[in-house]
Write an enzyme that holds these catalytic residues in place. Structure first.
Site, PDB file in Angstrom:
ATOM      1  N   ASP A  64      11.641   2.677  -3.859  1.00 38.73           N
ATOM      2  CA  ASP A  64      12.385   2.913  -2.623  1.00 38.73           C
ATOM      3  C   ASP A  64      11.473   2.549  -1.459  1.00 38.73           C
ATOM      4  O   ASP A  64      10.277   2.335  -1.641  1.00 38.73           O
ATOM      5  CB  ASP A  64      12.936   4.339  -2.530  1.00 38.73           C
ATOM      6  CG  ASP A  64      11.861   5.412  -2.443  1.00 38.73           C
ATOM      7  OD1 ASP A  64      10.695   5.134  -2.820  1.00 38.73           O
ATOM      8  OD2 ASP A  64      12.175   6.520  -2.009  1.00 38.73           O
ATOM      9  N   TYR A  66       9.032   2.355   1.853  1.00 38.23           N
ATOM     10  CA  TYR A  66       7.970   3.198   2.409  1.00 38.23           C
ATOM     11  C   TYR A  66       8.601   4.195   3.373  1.00 38.23           C
ATOM     12  O   TYR A  66       9.540   3.869   4.100  1.00 38.23           O
ATOM     13  CB  TYR A  66       6.959   2.345   3.169  1.00 38.23           C
ATOM     14  CG  TYR A  66       6.177   1.375   2.321  1.00 38.23           C
ATOM     15  CD1 TYR A  66       5.418   1.800   1.235  1.00 38.23           C
ATOM     16  CD2 TYR A  66       6.160   0.018   2.632  1.00 38.23           C
ATOM     17  CE1 TYR A  66       4.675   0.909   0.476  1.00 38.23           C
ATOM     18  CE2 TYR A  66       5.409  -0.885   1.882  1.00 38.23           C
ATOM     19  CZ  TYR A  66       4.676  -0.442   0.798  1.00 38.23           C
ATOM     20  OH  TYR A  66       3.940  -1.324   0.058  1.00 38.23           O
ATOM     21  N   PHE A  77       7.343  -3.478  -1.060  1.00 38.08           N
ATOM     22  CA  PHE A  77       5.882  -3.584  -0.943  1.00 38.08           C
ATOM     23  C   PHE A  77       5.406  -4.141   0.399  1.00 38.08           C
ATOM     24  O   PHE A  77       4.216  -4.057   0.707  1.00 38.08           O
ATOM     25  CB  PHE A  77       5.279  -4.412  -2.095  1.00 38.08           C
ATOM     26  CG  PHE A  77       5.429  -3.767  -3.436  1.00 38.08           C
ATOM     27  CD1 PHE A  77       4.721  -2.621  -3.766  1.00 38.08           C
ATOM     28  CD2 PHE A  77       6.299  -4.293  -4.385  1.00 38.08           C
ATOM     29  CE1 PHE A  77       4.859  -2.012  -5.006  1.00 38.08           C
ATOM     30  CE2 PHE A  77       6.457  -3.693  -5.627  1.00 38.08           C
ATOM     31  CZ  PHE A  77       5.736  -2.552  -5.934  1.00 38.08           C
ATOM     32  N   HIS A 186       2.843   0.173 -12.723  1.00 37.45           N
ATOM     33  CA  HIS A 186       3.003   0.070 -11.268  1.00 37.45           C
ATOM     34  C   HIS A 186       1.635  -0.127 -10.612  1.00 37.45           C
ATOM     35  O   HIS A 186       0.627   0.413 -11.090  1.00 37.45           O
ATOM     36  CB  HIS A 186       3.659   1.349 -10.734  1.00 37.45           C
ATOM     37  CG  HIS A 186       4.179   1.222  -9.345  1.00 37.45           C
ATOM     38  ND1 HIS A 186       3.390   1.429  -8.229  1.00 37.45           N
ATOM     39  CD2 HIS A 186       5.409   0.891  -8.878  1.00 37.45           C
ATOM     40  CE1 HIS A 186       4.112   1.245  -7.144  1.00 37.45           C
ATOM     41  NE2 HIS A 186       5.339   0.910  -7.507  1.00 37.45           N
TER      42      HIS A 186
END
Length: 226
Positions: A64, A66, A77, A186
């Site tokens: 989701d 930031y 990202f 991740h």
């Protein structure tokens, strides 16, 4: 929410008339009216605006947006210019450095990737300020499932980079033998050392694209400061 108006609209339009999407729209609209939500409402669909369906060569799935001020702008990202790169992106840059020799830039603005055909898609597209995963389960997952299904139907080579468990859950929707699926932990500081570092996904992606006669991605993000 800024409307999607490129070729994504053709495949996603049926979603907009489904009951889940009406409930999602109403919920998101109410949230923006009541509390602070990221990204800005006009940026929610930036991943689609910047990377038309016909141009998608690579898909990177995030979780989701930031949730701190000034960071999110609709690309997973990525952060806006002038905002410090968050830890997960710093680790992505470290892997790029070891994999392809890219220098680590002074910013986390990934629009260059999007404009080359890298779809930077979160599985959930909005979030309350300072509340990670606060919009999980309100309908975005069903919408992004439709996006993944549309991508899987594309009759051309596409690379899917699935980092971490939430992204890897989408693998069940990918069946096209023309596509390449690469999985790794991740890139967050909690898990990057379990196999994200050293995964070589960026060089493997470019090798696959080159093998199929497609232009490789220039992964180097340039410095913004002179």
């Amino acid at each position: 929410m800024a409307a999607i108006n490129n070729d994504w609209l053709d495949v996603l339009k049926p979603e907009f008339s489904k009951p889940y999407y009406k409930a999602l729209y109403d919920k998101v609209k109410a949230e923006y009216s009541a509390v602070r939500v990221f990204p800005d409402s006009g940026d929610i669909f930036n991943a689609f605006h910047l990377t038309p369906l016909k141009d998608v060569k690579v898909v990177i799935l995030g979780q989701d947006p930031y949730h701190n001020v000034g960071q999110a702008h609709g690309l997973c990202f990525s952060v806006k210019p002038g905002i410090e790169a968050p830890p997960s992106l710093v680790n992505i840059y470290k892997e790029l450095n070891s994999d392809l020799g890219c220098f680590i830039p002074d910013n986390g603005y990934l629009v260059k990737w999007a404009e080359q055909g890298v779809l930077l898609l979160n599985t959930v597209l909005t979030v309350r300020a300072h509340e990670a995963n606060s919009h999980r389960g309100i309908g975005w997952e069903e919408f992004t499932d439709a996006v993944i299904t549309a991508l899987d139907r594309q009759d051309r080579p596409i690379v899917f980079l699935l980092w971490g468990a939430p992204a890897q859950k989408k693998k069940r929707m990918l069946h096209n033998p023309k596509h390449l699926i690469l999985e790794a932990p991740h890139p967050s500081p909690l898990s990057a050392y379990r196999g994200f570092f050293g995964c070589g996904h960026f060089s493997k992606t470019n090798a696959f694209l080159k093998e199929h006669g497609l232009r490789e991605i220039d992964w180097q993000i340039e410095n913004l400061k002179k």
